[in-house]
Design a protein around this motif. Structure first.
Motif, PDB file in Angstrom:
ATOM      1  N   ASP A 167      75.235  69.333  94.039  1.00 29.00           N
ATOM      2  CA  ASP A 167      74.812  68.990  92.686  1.00 29.00           C
ATOM      3  C   ASP A 167      73.289  69.136  92.602  1.00 29.00           C
ATOM      4  O   ASP A 167      72.566  68.487  93.366  1.00 29.00           O
ATOM      5  CB  ASP A 167      75.235  67.561  92.358  1.00 29.00           C
ATOM      6  N   PRO A 168      72.768  69.991  91.715  1.00 28.99           N
ATOM      7  CA  PRO A 168      71.318  70.216  91.650  1.00 28.99           C
ATOM      8  C   PRO A 168      70.547  69.094  90.962  1.00 28.99           C
ATOM      9  O   PRO A 168      69.314  69.125  90.946  1.00 28.99           O
ATOM     10  CB  PRO A 168      71.212  71.523  90.855  1.00 28.99           C
ATOM     11  N   ARG A 169      71.235  68.159  90.385  1.00 27.61           N
ATOM     12  CA  ARG A 169      70.549  67.063  89.704  1.00 27.61           C
ATOM     13  C   ARG A 169      70.041  66.027  90.711  1.00 27.61           C
ATOM     14  O   ARG A 169      70.599  65.912  91.818  1.00 27.61           O
ATOM     15  CB  ARG A 169      71.503  66.410  88.688  1.00 27.61           C
ATOM     16  N   PRO A 170      68.988  65.280  90.357  1.00 25.42           N
ATOM     17  CA  PRO A 170      68.316  65.242  89.056  1.00 25.42           C
ATOM     18  C   PRO A 170      67.336  66.401  88.900  1.00 25.42           C
ATOM     19  O   PRO A 170      66.697  66.817  89.869  1.00 25.42           O
ATOM     20  CB  PRO A 170      67.580  63.906  89.071  1.00 25.42           C
ATOM     21  N   PHE A 171      67.222  66.895  87.672  1.00 22.37           N
ATOM     22  CA  PHE A 171      66.252  67.936  87.368  1.00 22.37           C
ATOM     23  C   PHE A 171      64.871  67.300  87.244  1.00 22.37           C
ATOM     24  O   PHE A 171      64.722  66.195  86.711  1.00 22.37           O
ATOM     25  CB  PHE A 171      66.608  68.651  86.070  1.00 22.37           C
ATOM     26  N   GLU A 172      63.864  68.014  87.710  1.00 18.90           N
ATOM     27  CA  GLU A 172      62.509  67.464  87.685  1.00 18.90           C
ATOM     28  C   GLU A 172      61.914  67.476  86.283  1.00 18.90           C
ATOM     29  O   GLU A 172      61.147  66.596  85.924  1.00 18.90           O
ATOM     30  CB  GLU A 172      61.618  68.260  88.640  1.00 18.90           C
ATOM     31  N   GLN A 173      62.277  68.487  85.486  1.00 21.23           N
ATOM     32  CA  GLN A 173      61.703  68.621  84.163  1.00 21.23           C
ATOM     33  C   GLN A 173      62.695  68.165  83.097  1.00 21.23           C
ATOM     34  O   GLN A 173      63.917  68.281  83.278  1.00 21.23           O
ATOM     35  CB  GLN A 173      61.309  70.083  83.907  1.00 21.23           C
ATOM     36  N   PRO A 174      62.201  67.638  81.972  1.00 25.01           N
ATOM     37  CA  PRO A 174      63.107  67.208  80.892  1.00 25.01           C
ATOM     38  C   PRO A 174      63.882  68.368  80.276  1.00 25.01           C
ATOM     39  O   PRO A 174      64.917  68.154  79.657  1.00 25.01           O
ATOM     40  CB  PRO A 174      62.163  66.560  79.874  1.00 25.01           C
ATOM     41  N   GLU A 175      63.360  69.590  80.429  1.00 22.47           N
ATOM     42  CA  GLU A 175      64.054  70.775  79.927  1.00 22.47           C
ATOM     43  C   GLU A 175      64.367  71.663  81.134  1.00 22.47           C
ATOM     44  O   GLU A 175      63.529  72.457  81.559  1.00 22.47           O
ATOM     45  CB  GLU A 175      63.203  71.531  78.909  1.00 22.47           C
ATOM     46  N   PRO A 176      65.548  71.540  81.717  1.00 22.42           N
ATOM     47  CA  PRO A 176      65.879  72.338  82.905  1.00 22.42           C
ATOM     48  C   PRO A 176      65.875  73.826  82.600  1.00 22.42           C
ATOM     49  O   PRO A 176      66.206  74.261  81.491  1.00 22.42           O
ATOM     50  CB  PRO A 176      67.279  71.849  83.278  1.00 22.42           C
ATOM     51  N   LYS A 177      65.502  74.608  83.600  1.00 26.49           N
ATOM     52  CA  LYS A 177      65.502  76.054  83.454  1.00 26.49           C
ATOM     53  C   LYS A 177      66.929  76.583  83.546  1.00 26.49           C
ATOM     54  O   LYS A 177      67.831  75.903  84.023  1.00 26.49           O
ATOM     55  CB  LYS A 177      64.619  76.695  84.532  1.00 26.49           C
ATOM     56  N   GLU A 178      67.089  77.804  83.085  1.00 26.36           N
ATOM     57  CA  GLU A 178      68.428  78.395  83.072  1.00 26.36           C
ATOM     58  C   GLU A 178      69.006  78.494  84.482  1.00 26.36           C
ATOM     59  O   GLU A 178      70.208  78.343  84.682  1.00 26.36           O
ATOM     60  CB  GLU A 178      68.417  79.761  82.400  1.00 26.36           C
TER      61      GLU A 178
END
Length: 677
Positions: free
Chosen positions: A562-573
């Protein structure tokens, strides 16, 4: 040379404005009698954030004014890719996927190919391509995602893709990094036959047409056939907007940029264009992975301020997902030559290990053990040391031969002979394999059935160009067998039949009274066979590791993280794609995030749908991925075959000990049988 304003050589100060003249005077690379592009500077890694500013020529730094917003090329907003084949289609799809703000249009004069790109039957299969297409071509819905890793299996976390906007309370939670809103996307990838209009609207034009080896005329058998590339260049010259960046995406001979400049100048005298070399380094079967996680992006430009700015504009497109440190710039001729040399060096390694496999067969050594031993040396490495029937595909042979022809035209016969030996060794490996088959079958195939497993030139693709299997089928047919049965888990049987009819002969097909028959079922293909040949390294054909050689079902796909949590509020594609793959890996849905729109419906008269209904076979389209479900049951095949149960492993995918325990007689390239005759 009369190249006008689109000359690749630095213009004289009188032909440019004072600012440009000053820049040329202070930053242009030293020239030679043939012009600046024959000078080959050291590779220039583009280190973010100072990309371009740190580059220098002859010890003098380039002016930072070149990269000011007032002087650099405006951002790219519209890209046209000419050529919807194995390079153009996937490349354009990934560029569009990673750059939602850029309109990417793929054009081709082949109406059938464009129709298929716009349907659920793409003309090519690459793992992961369908996921890219469904976002870039069809757009996506707004969703809200949990930004916490799943505490359970992926199948339990499908609910983490929400399809409705959050409430106010949920929005507040989003501030605590618990929920992430992923905006809807409009389609920005388009496929059309309107070539002139698409070119005229583009800031960047990628030329990605086929450049095969010439089969007639001067240089036949080694020179590159540039007919399609030249024709497209002329069309681009007629319709491209002034100042457009023209990109060589096709693999072309060194110094092709000079031809492009001359063509542009001929059709549009006085109009300025920049020509960039941006070769692809894609491998069939992993093309999407190669694009998403490229180890390098190579951009070759003229050594002028305008050339550097054009390279910078193209680099910005790739920088949407590729680290700047992996974007390397050279002069345009170095870039063209680097692509040919890269493929030639890889082909050389394959031919080298295949030459050693012949020695192994003669001495009793094992080629896998030899390869493992030498591959442990970090100066050599383990890649491309798998012995077999040689390389295929549209690139290796063509590019090696192009290098041979270049050496010949430069009056370097020793260099030409060296690289031609790579091709000769590849053909030797293939011919040796077929000779071995015939010899083991008592030097005759009369009245016998031979089964060929694998038609594509490598696994996980339906690309059959220069497939070794095709040459093997052609040679076997000349021996007069009762039947040559062919099975491939990734190619559509009707297309295979059509191709064999075109590239061998129509009369060799079963339907025309010949021996060649294409099967959609591996066991039907092997039934009653005297020998089975493995010519493509599909995982389906590998030896099982279970007791007594029974087939082992693949109960689940590879467990992903699972790649989460994403570091940025808008994850890249790329991050969203990784999450999609993680959730799909253990679920029954192809849209666990709820982002996708339905696959475009085909017309009632869709020929691809008609073929599927008629034959009962399906291609791989927008929602169909080639997934290994089960390896073949070799024990079942053994029971269906005729004695003495020959298997010829041309790809080194079988465990000889397990196969011989079942009862097979196994011949494998460079690997010793354990049986005692």
């Amino acid at each position: 040379m009369g190249l006008g304003s689109c000359s690749m050589f630095p213009p004289s100060p009188s032909s440019v404005d004072p600012e440009e003249a000053a820049l040329l005077d202070m930053s242009t690379a030293p020239t030679t009698p043939e012009g600046s592009l024959s000078y080959s500077p050291v590779l220039r890694p583009q280190d973010d954030p100072s990309f371009g500013r740190s580059r220098s020529t002859n010890g003098r730094p380039l002016s930072s004014a070149l990269f000011d917003t007032t002087t650099r090329t405006p951002p790219v907003r519209n890209i046209c890719c000419v050529g919807a084949g194995y390079v153009g289609g996937p490349t354009a799809a990934v560029i569009a996927f990673q750059n939602p703000h850029i309109r990417v249009t793929v054009v081709d004069r082949d109406e059938r190919r464009i129709r298929r790109w716009n349907s659920q039957h793409p003309p090519i299969y690459e793992p992961g391509l369908t996921d890219i297409l469904r976002i870039a071509r069809d757009g996506s819905k707004e969703v809200v995602l949990h930004n916490a890793p799943s505490k359970h299996d992926a199948s339990d976390s499908v609910s983490s893709g929400l399809t409705t906007p959050p409430s106010d309370a949920e929005s507040n939670c989003a501030g605590n990094n618990r929920l992430i809103r992923v905006a809807a996307r409009q389609p920005n990838l388009f496929f059309t036959t309107d070539i002139a209009r698409s070119i005229s609207e583009a800031d960047v034009v990628l030329i990605a047409v086929n450049t095969p080896t010439k089969n007639r005329g001067v240089g036949a058998g080694s020179a590159t056939d540039m007919a399609a590339f030249e024709a497209v260049t002329a069309v681009v010259a007629q319709h491209a907007r002034p100042g457009a960046i023209i990109v060589e995406k096709s693999t072309v001979p060194c110094r092709t940029a000079q031809l492009v400049y001359q063509t542009l100048s001929l059709h549009r005298p006085g109009v300025h264009f920049e020509v960039i070399s941006n070769p692809e380094f894609l491998a069939a079967g992993t093309a999407i992975k190669d694009l998403l996680y490229a180890d390098r992006i190579l951009i070759g430009s003229s050594n002028t301020p305008a050339g550097y700015r054009a390279a910078s504009a193209l680099a910005d497109v790739y920088a949407a997902w590729i680290p700047r440190s992996r974007i390397i710039t050279t002069n345009v001729f170095s870039s063209e030559l680097a692509k040919l040399v890269a493929n030639s060096m890889l082909a050389q390694r394959i031919s080298s290990i295949n030459s050693i496999s012949a020695i192994c067969d003669a001495t009793g050594a094992d080629v896998d053990e030899v390869a493992s031993a030498i591959g442990a040396d970090p100066r050599i490495g383990s890649k491309f040391l798998r012995a077999g029937i040689g390389f295929g595909g549209s690139c290796f042979k063509k590019d090696v031969l192009s290098l041979v022809y270049l050496a010949e035209t430069l009056i370097l016969p020793e260099v030409a002979d060296y690289w031609r030996a790579v091709i000769n060794m590849n053909e030797f490996a293939r011919n040796r394999f077929v000779s071995r088959v015939i010899r083991c079958l008592n030097n005759t195939l009369a009245g016998k059935k031979v089964t060929v497993l694998g038609y594509a030139f490598k696994k996980d693709t339906n690309d059959t160009r220069e497939s070794p299997a095709l040459d093997i089928i052609r040679t076997l047919e000349e021996e007069g067998p009762r039947e040559i049965a062919i099975f491939d888990p990734c190619c559509i049987p009707t297309q295979m039949t059509d191709e064999i009819g075109r590239f061998v002969r129509k009369d060799v097909l079963k339907e025309n009274g010949g021996p060649v028959a294409v099967y959609a079922d591996v066991y039907a293909a092997c039934e009653g066979s005297d020998a089975v040949l493995i010519t493509t390294e599909f995982d389906e054909f590998k030896s099982p590791t279970g007791k007594e050689g029974l087939a082992i079902p693949v109960k689940q796909k590879t467990r992903l993280t699972d790649p989460r949590p994403f570091e940025q509020p808008e994850p890249k594609e790329n991050e969203l794609l990784a999450l999609h793959s993680y959730l799909v890996s253990d679920s029954d849905t192809d849209d666990p995030l709820g982002r996708l729109y339905p696959v475009p419906a085909c017309d009632d008269e869709c020929p691809d749908c008609q073929v599927e209904r008629t034959t009962g076979t399906k291609g791989y389209g927008a929602s169909k991925e080639h997934v290994l479900k089960q390896r073949v049951d070799w024990k079942k095949i053994y029971c269906q075959m005729r004695k003495p149960h020959w298997v010829f492993d041309g790809r080194g995918v079988l465990d000889i000990a397990i196969m011989e325990k079942i009862g097979f007689r196994v011949e494998s390239v460079g690997r010793q049988s354990r049986r005692s005759d």
